[in-house]
Every structure is written in C-alpha cells, then in structure tokens.
Design a protein around this motif. Structure first.
Motif, PDB file in Angstrom:
ATOM      1  N   ALA A  95      27.469 -35.596 -53.165  1.00  0.00           N
ATOM      2  CA  ALA A  95      27.302 -36.484 -52.014  1.00  0.00           C
ATOM      3  C   ALA A  95      28.366 -37.581 -52.003  1.00  0.00           C
ATOM      4  O   ALA A  95      28.921 -37.906 -50.946  1.00  0.00           O
ATOM      5  N   LEU A  96      28.651 -38.141 -53.170  1.00  0.00           N
ATOM      6  CA  LEU A  96      29.675 -39.181 -53.257  1.00  0.00           C
ATOM      7  C   LEU A  96      31.049 -38.646 -52.852  1.00  0.00           C
ATOM      8  O   LEU A  96      31.775 -39.285 -52.085  1.00  0.00           O
ATOM      9  N   ALA A  97      31.388 -37.467 -53.341  1.00  0.00           N
ATOM     10  CA  ALA A  97      32.688 -36.878 -52.999  1.00  0.00           C
ATOM     11  C   ALA A  97      32.747 -36.509 -51.518  1.00  0.00           C
ATOM     12  O   ALA A  97      33.797 -36.639 -50.884  1.00  0.00           O
ATOM     13  N   GLN A  98      31.633 -36.071 -50.972  1.00  0.00           N
ATOM     14  CA  GLN A  98      31.599 -35.752 -49.549  1.00  0.00           C
ATOM     15  C   GLN A  98      31.817 -37.019 -48.721  1.00  0.00           C
ATOM     16  O   GLN A  98      32.603 -37.014 -47.775  1.00  0.00           O
ATOM     17  N   ALA A  99      31.133 -38.088 -49.121  1.00  0.00           N
ATOM     18  CA  ALA A  99      31.223 -39.340 -48.363  1.00  0.00           C
ATOM     19  C   ALA A  99      32.593 -40.010 -48.493  1.00  0.00           C
ATOM     20  O   ALA A  99      33.081 -40.597 -47.531  1.00  0.00           O
TER      21      ALA A  99
END
Length: 129
Positions: A95-99
């Motif tokens: 999720a962090l990398a996506q965001a």
C-alpha cells in the motif's frame, strides 16, 4: 575462537537454514499449485491448497531443522500469528509503495527481506524457543 564468534557463525548457519526452508516451502506451494491446475482444479482452490501445503512444510522444516524444537499446538499457534503479522507487513509495504510510487510490486519486493528477518527473529526467540 571466542564465544561471540561461535554464536555469530551459528546464527549465520541458522539464518541460511531458515532461508532454505522458505525456498523449499515456496517450491512446494508453487509445485502443488501447478500440479492441481494441470489436473483441472479451479485456480482459487489450487492456490489455497498450495499455500496450505507450503505453510505446513515451512512450519515442519523450521521446527525440526532450523530451530530443532518439537512442534506442538502452542508453537503452531504462535507460527500462525507470525504468518498473519507478516501478511499485514506485506500489505502495508504494498500500500505504501502504491501510494508513493504507484508501484505495488516495489512494495512486495521491499516486504520480502522485512518478513524474512521478522520471521527468523520471531521464530528463534518466540515461536520455537
């Protein structure tokens, strides 16, 4: 050889065993998935069966080989907690990398060393102590 150096060598060997167990369980997981898909099983059932088989191989390998501990219901319960925690860590990294990067694969790749080290340390000091 000093006691610290002996402990360091043992920890390195033990970590390599831990990684070996992870690779073995991944091969079982993927191998069973492929076998069941070729046999005509639906992909969700095949993936679930492969995951479960890999999980059991991983637990058995680490209890018997990596940490030389007897498997019991308590260690299995703690192991399953670790699996859940590592799953949440993985989802958080993705999720962090996506965001931030618009790239979920980068998060998955980032999570691999984190969950490996987390799994080893919790296995050594909590699950199979």
């Amino acid at each position: 050889m000093s006691p610290a150096r002996i402990a360091s060598k043992f920890a390195s060997r033990q970590f390599l065993l831990y990684v070996t167990g992870g690779v073995l369980s991944a091969l079982v997981d993927i191998g069973l998935l492929q076998l069941l898909l070729q046999a005509g099983m639906h992909y969700t059932a095949a993936a679930s069966a492969g995951f479960a088989a890999g999980l059991l191989v991983n637990f058995a390998f680490h209890s018997g080989v990596t940490f030389s501990a007897s498997a019991n219901p308590g260690s299995l319960a703690r192991y399953l907690c670790l699996v859940g925690l590592n799953y949440l860590l993985t989802l958080g990294c993705v999720a962090l990398a996506q965001a931030t990067l618009d790239n979920p694969l980068a998060g998955k790749l980032l999570s691999l060393p984190l969950v490996t080290v987390n799994g080893f340390l919790l296995g050594k000091y909590w699950i199979f102590k």
